[in-house]
Design an enzyme around this catalytic site. Sequence first.
Site, PDB file in Angstrom:
ATOM      1  N   HIS A   1      22.244 -27.485  12.089  1.00 32.65           N
ATOM      2  CA  HIS A   1      23.165 -27.324  13.206  1.00 32.65           C
ATOM      3  C   HIS A   1      24.483 -28.040  12.964  1.00 32.65           C
ATOM      4  O   HIS A   1      25.551 -27.571  13.372  1.00 32.65           O
ATOM      5  CB  HIS A   1      22.521 -27.820  14.494  1.00 32.65           C
ATOM      6  CG  HIS A   1      21.514 -26.863  15.049  1.00 32.65           C
ATOM      7  ND1 HIS A   1      20.595 -27.212  16.007  1.00 32.65           N
ATOM      8  CD2 HIS A   1      21.290 -25.560  14.784  1.00 32.65           C
ATOM      9  CE1 HIS A   1      19.848 -26.159  16.308  1.00 32.65           C
ATOM     10  NE2 HIS A   1      20.250 -25.151  15.570  1.00 32.65           N
TER      11      HIS A   1
ATOM     12  N   ASP B   1      17.670 -13.483  -0.177  1.00 34.39           N
ATOM     13  CA  ASP B   1      16.319 -13.202  -0.672  1.00 34.39           C
ATOM     14  C   ASP B   1      16.348 -12.395  -1.970  1.00 34.39           C
ATOM     15  O   ASP B   1      15.491 -12.584  -2.837  1.00 34.39           O
ATOM     16  CB  ASP B   1      15.513 -12.447   0.387  1.00 34.39           C
ATOM     17  CG  ASP B   1      14.929 -13.383   1.433  1.00 34.39           C
ATOM     18  OD1 ASP B   1      14.738 -14.568   1.120  1.00 34.39           O
ATOM     19  OD2 ASP B   1      14.664 -12.933   2.558  1.00 34.39           O
TER      20      ASP B   1
ATOM     21  N   CYS C   1      24.622  -8.402   3.956  1.00 34.90           N
ATOM     22  CA  CYS C   1      24.584  -9.347   5.083  1.00 34.90           C
ATOM     23  C   CYS C   1      24.155 -10.743   4.659  1.00 34.90           C
ATOM     24  O   CYS C   1      23.980 -11.617   5.496  1.00 34.90           O
ATOM     25  CB  CYS C   1      23.653  -8.833   6.183  1.00 34.90           C
ATOM     26  SG  CYS C   1      21.931  -8.657   5.693  1.00 34.90           S
TER      27      CYS C   1
ATOM     28  N   GLU D   1      15.885  -6.471  -0.038  1.00 35.40           N
ATOM     29  CA  GLU D   1      15.749  -7.902  -0.298  1.00 35.40           C
ATOM     30  C   GLU D   1      14.942  -8.214  -1.542  1.00 35.40           C
ATOM     31  O   GLU D   1      14.917  -9.366  -1.987  1.00 35.40           O
ATOM     32  CB  GLU D   1      15.077  -8.584   0.898  1.00 35.40           C
ATOM     33  CG  GLU D   1      15.841  -8.442   2.193  1.00 35.40           C
ATOM     34  CD  GLU D   1      15.031  -8.914   3.386  1.00 35.40           C
ATOM     35  OE1 GLU D   1      15.187 -10.081   3.786  1.00 35.40           O
ATOM     36  OE2 GLU D   1      14.226  -8.113   3.911  1.00 35.40           O
TER      37      GLU D   1
END
Length: 576
Positions: A195, A461, A508, A437
């Site tokens: 975060h 990935d 992405c 992926e």
Amino acid sequence: MSITLRGIGCAGGIAIGHVHLVSETTVDVVHLVLPEEDIPAELTRFDAAIRETRKQLEMLWGSIPDNAPAELGSFLSLHIMILNDAALSRDPRQLIEEQHCNAEWALMQQLEILLAQFDEIEEDYLRERRADVIQVADRVLKVLAGHPVSHAHGQLATDRDTILVAHDLSPADMVQYKDIEFAAFVTDAGGATSHTAILARSLGIPAVVAMHNARELMKEGELVVVDGSTGTVIIEPDADELVHYQKLLQQWQRQQKQLAGTKSAEAITACGVPIELQGNIELPQDVPDMQDIGARSVGLFRSEFLFLASEELPTEDEQFEAYREVAVALNGQPVTIRTLDIGTDKLPKWFERSGGLNPAMGLCGVRLSLAQPHLFQTQLRALLRASAFGCIQIMFPLLSSVAQVRQCLQHVTLAKQSLRDEGIAFDEQVKLGGMVEIPAAALNVAGFLGLLDFVSVGTNDLVQYTLGVDRGDDSVAHLYNPAHPAVLQLLSHTIRTANAMGKPVSVCGEMAGDPRFTRLLLGFGLRRFSMHPASLLAVKQVVRQSSLAELTAQTDAILACTDEEQVTPLLEQLNA
């Protein structure tokens, strides 16, 4: 004499300023065995600490400034959700009753159980939610011990930039420091998807995490240089180092001003070709910040946050409301929602765990959905219902065979028919796509696109599965290389095959948001990028400075490389 430290650079840029140490108040927890008659009072004390902690977090949530990034409120909401979960708010009560132990010890015992589960998680973003659980538990412990929760340390000078240095920073810490202008963050803990890192990127502030022992080595007020691009921190730089980084800082500041000027500019190449830049989001609340930075559509909405944040399996209505919220906020622009992408290593407590020595190769992604038809049907119905309120596209993760694609389509057909039977509206023409992926998907992408409307390449990935490297493992992370010839061949093949078939293709993963790869992907034929919104302006700037005709020869030369060491200089030349 200067000291150079290295961590993970997670928010680019240069900062020069003075250290402000965020104090780390640790709570020593002892194990007490209480008499039977004291147990009710101990339970009451624990419940009161949970209530007080909830009150503190809610007050902090209510004091978030209007100009704060949307992520800050989302992260605080997540901390409140973690606190309300039975694993922290109720399970320790059972330990107090059964073991006759004090509340602090019961909470620590429960925390160890939760952390052991997080240690098995493969995906970076989900694994780093471990820190959030620790931060919430720490607040409860401090309330139990009667310690103040403020992290203030010393008096901040107002006439100099501040480099905030901490073991870790929670969203609550960020709110408490809301009135301070930070130059940079440095933390011992965390990773690229922590975060702290996400907030730093949202604020456009340099940040270096995973420093391990920076806080121990730094002193309050010391002059430091933070390079968020390379992950370098220099304590008390010498004269030559200081001059060098001052020049880099001035250059970075000029670049930031230039980037800010492109916010309203169209993403069009120098030769006039429009490029679509989309945003990746985790929460519905992320949409406003994404739109503010210039992304009109969502290329990846990770739906798993709904499942992992809940003690119980989310109902169809709960999922529907979240998907609808995003669809409505985008006002007709597309949002691509990925179906549940969790596996045996990161299952919520509502799902029974199964065995497997290698979770990344096990029952994860769409495999889990296909193995649990009820779960899959519930999510598909929710997604289809939400499609009546906007332009929703459904995307299936970790596909490896055409047979899996057919199974997914059969499930969609069943979900559609069930909604028709009930008279519930949905978009009959909803677009369906799949994630590329793993190498099998990239090599057989033509077969997938014979059945699907679009594909999206998840490069994080794809790199890991192609090279057999877990980038979260420090011992092999140096082998994780998106520019490896094998990865580039798979990427190029996927993009060019989709283009030849007239089907939309996007990237992405992190490569989409890395300006170093923008021209390369354009040269491969990519026209749709989806990324964290904080990366969008930098990528847009490269797009606007690129002429596609000039990229072809250089891109082909890179594709011809068989040695990854040959790729680096050619990639630098491409970006020169």
